[in-house]
Scaffold this motif. Structure first.
Motif, PDB file in Angstrom:
ATOM      1  N   VAL A  66       0.837  -1.201   0.000  1.00  0.00           N
ATOM      2  CA  VAL A  66       0.000   0.000   0.000  1.00  0.00           C
ATOM      3  C   VAL A  66       0.877   1.258   0.000  1.00  0.00           C
ATOM      4  N   THR A  67       1.943   1.239   0.798  1.00  0.00           N
ATOM      5  CA  THR A  67       2.864   2.381   0.839  1.00  0.00           C
ATOM      6  C   THR A  67       3.516   2.593  -0.520  1.00  0.00           C
ATOM      7  N   MET A  68       3.986   1.527  -1.135  1.00  0.00           N
ATOM      8  CA  MET A  68       4.649   1.653  -2.432  1.00  0.00           C
ATOM      9  C   MET A  68       3.670   2.135  -3.504  1.00  0.00           C
ATOM     10  N   LEU A  69       2.456   1.632  -3.477  1.00  0.00           N
ATOM     11  CA  LEU A  69       1.456   2.087  -4.446  1.00  0.00           C
ATOM     12  C   LEU A  69       1.145   3.571  -4.255  1.00  0.00           C
ATOM     13  N   THR A  70       1.153   4.029  -3.007  1.00  0.00           N
ATOM     14  CA  THR A  70       0.935   5.452  -2.738  1.00  0.00           C
ATOM     15  C   THR A  70       2.031   6.301  -3.369  1.00  0.00           C
ATOM     16  N   PHE A  71       3.293   5.894  -3.170  1.00  0.00           N
ATOM     17  CA  PHE A  71       4.401   6.646  -3.760  1.00  0.00           C
ATOM     18  C   PHE A  71       4.383   6.578  -5.286  1.00  0.00           C
ATOM     19  N   VAL A  72       4.067   5.424  -5.831  1.00  0.00           N
ATOM     20  CA  VAL A  72       3.962   5.304  -7.290  1.00  0.00           C
ATOM     21  C   VAL A  72       2.854   6.220  -7.800  1.00  0.00           C
ATOM     22  N   GLY A  73       1.735   6.251  -7.085  1.00  0.00           N
ATOM     23  CA  GLY A  73       0.640   7.147  -7.462  1.00  0.00           C
ATOM     24  C   GLY A  73       1.048   8.610  -7.439  1.00  0.00           C
ATOM     25  N   LEU A  74       1.829   9.003  -6.443  1.00  0.00           N
ATOM     26  CA  LEU A  74       2.316  10.383  -6.379  1.00  0.00           C
ATOM     27  C   LEU A  74       3.212  10.715  -7.572  1.00  0.00           C
ATOM     28  N   ILE A  75       4.050   9.789  -7.955  1.00  0.00           N
ATOM     29  CA  ILE A  75       4.940  10.023  -9.108  1.00  0.00           C
ATOM     30  C   ILE A  75       4.136  10.109 -10.398  1.00  0.00           C
ATOM     31  N   VAL A  76       3.191   9.203 -10.585  1.00  0.00           N
ATOM     32  CA  VAL A  76       2.347   9.245 -11.786  1.00  0.00           C
ATOM     33  C   VAL A  76       1.550  10.543 -11.822  1.00  0.00           C
ATOM     34  N   ALA A  77       1.004  10.942 -10.689  1.00  0.00           N
ATOM     35  CA  ALA A  77       0.254  12.205 -10.625  1.00  0.00           C
ATOM     36  C   ALA A  77       1.139  13.381 -11.019  1.00  0.00           C
ATOM     37  N   HIS A  78       2.380  13.363 -10.584  1.00  0.00           N
ATOM     38  CA  HIS A  78       3.307  14.448 -10.945  1.00  0.00           C
ATOM     39  C   HIS A  78       3.569  14.455 -12.447  1.00  0.00           C
ATOM     40  N   TRP A  79       3.753  13.293 -13.030  1.00  0.00           N
ATOM     41  CA  TRP A  79       4.049  13.209 -14.463  1.00  0.00           C
ATOM     42  C   TRP A  79       2.887  13.688 -15.326  1.00  0.00           C
ATOM     43  N   VAL A  80       1.670  13.502 -14.841  1.00  0.00           N
ATOM     44  CA  VAL A  80       0.524  13.967 -15.628  1.00  0.00           C
ATOM     45  C   VAL A  80       0.074  15.365 -15.211  1.00  0.00           C
ATOM     46  N   GLY A  81       0.815  15.979 -14.285  1.00  0.00           N
ATOM     47  CA  GLY A  81       0.553  17.365 -13.928  1.00  0.00           C
ATOM     48  C   GLY A  81      -0.469  17.579 -12.835  1.00  0.00           C
ATOM     49  N   TRP A  82      -0.734  16.580 -12.018  1.00  0.00           N
ATOM     50  CA  TRP A  82      -1.734  16.703 -10.964  1.00  0.00           C
ATOM     51  C   TRP A  82      -1.128  16.911  -9.578  1.00  0.00           C
ATOM     52  N   ILE A  98      12.639   6.639  -3.375  1.00  0.00           N
ATOM     53  CA  ILE A  98      11.936   5.801  -2.396  1.00  0.00           C
ATOM     54  C   ILE A  98      11.263   4.633  -3.100  1.00  0.00           C
ATOM     55  N   VAL A  99      10.645   4.910  -4.229  1.00  0.00           N
ATOM     56  CA  VAL A  99       9.980   3.843  -4.984  1.00  0.00           C
ATOM     57  C   VAL A  99      11.013   2.830  -5.481  1.00  0.00           C
ATOM     58  N   LYS A 100      12.134   3.314  -6.002  1.00  0.00           N
ATOM     59  CA  LYS A 100      13.159   2.404  -6.505  1.00  0.00           C
ATOM     60  C   LYS A 100      13.696   1.505  -5.395  1.00  0.00           C
ATOM     61  N   VAL A 101      14.012   2.088  -4.260  1.00  0.00           N
ATOM     62  CA  VAL A 101      14.539   1.306  -3.144  1.00  0.00           C
ATOM     63  C   VAL A 101      13.466   0.363  -2.604  1.00  0.00           C
ATOM     64  N   GLY A 102      12.268   0.877  -2.448  1.00  0.00           N
ATOM     65  CA  GLY A 102      11.180   0.062  -1.904  1.00  0.00           C
ATOM     66  C   GLY A 102      10.819  -1.102  -2.789  1.00  0.00           C
ATOM     67  N   LEU A 103      10.662  -0.850  -4.063  1.00  0.00           N
ATOM     68  CA  LEU A 103      10.328  -1.936  -4.982  1.00  0.00           C
ATOM     69  C   LEU A 103      11.484  -2.912  -5.115  1.00  0.00           C
ATOM     70  N   GLY A 104      12.696  -2.392  -5.159  1.00  0.00           N
ATOM     71  CA  GLY A 104      13.860  -3.273  -5.231  1.00  0.00           C
ATOM     72  C   GLY A 104      13.947  -4.172  -4.012  1.00  0.00           C
TER      73      GLY A 104
END
Length: 122
Positions: A66-82, A98-104
C-alpha cells in the motif's frame, strides 16, 4: 556493494602481503565473510517480510504494498501534472528514489522468500 568492499580490501591485502599465495588466500577469506554477511542480512529481511505476510491483520500483511502504491501514485500524478506547483524537482526525485529502493527491496525480499521455501523443501 560487496564487490566494492572486496576490491578495497583486495588492494589493501595486495599492498600488505607481497606473497601472492597468501594474499589470494586472505582475499578469498574476506570474500567469504562478506558473502556470509550479505546472506545473513538477506535472511533477516526475508524473515521480516515472511512474518508480515503471515500476520493476522490485513494492515500488517499489506502495509508495504500500500505504501509503495501510494508513492507510485504520487509520481504518476506528478508526471501527468496533478501535483502541487510548489513540489520541487528534488522532492520528486526523492519520491522516485523511495519507490526504486522500496520496490527493489520488496522484489529481492520476495525472491529470497521463495528461494528459501524451495531450499527448505529440498
Amino acid at each position: 556493494m560487496i564487490s566494492a568492499i572486496s576490491n578495497l580490501f583486495g588492494k589493501v591485502i595486495d599492498k600488505a602481503f607481497p606473497d601472492k599465495t597468501e594474499a589470494n588466500r586472505l582475499k578469498a577469506q574476506v570474500d567469504s565473510q562478506l558473502i556470509a554477511m550479505d546472506m545473513a542480512e538477506l535472511q533477516s529481511a526475508t524473515q521480516v517480510i515472511t512474518a508480515e505476510a503471515s500476520g493476522e491483520s490485513w494492515l500488517q500483511r499489506n502495509w508495504r504494498p500500500v505504501t509503495m502504491l501510494t508513492f507510485v501514485g504520487l509520481i504518476v500524478a506528478h508526471w501527468v501534472g496533478w501535483t502541487a506547483e510548489n513540489l520541487s524537482e528534488d522532492q520528486t526525485l526523492a519520491l522516485l528514489e523511495i519507490v526504486k529502493v522500496g520496490l527493489g527491496g520488496y522484489v529481492v525480499g520476495r525472491s529470497a522468500e521463495k528461494a528459501a521455501k524451495a531450499w527448505k523443501q529440498s
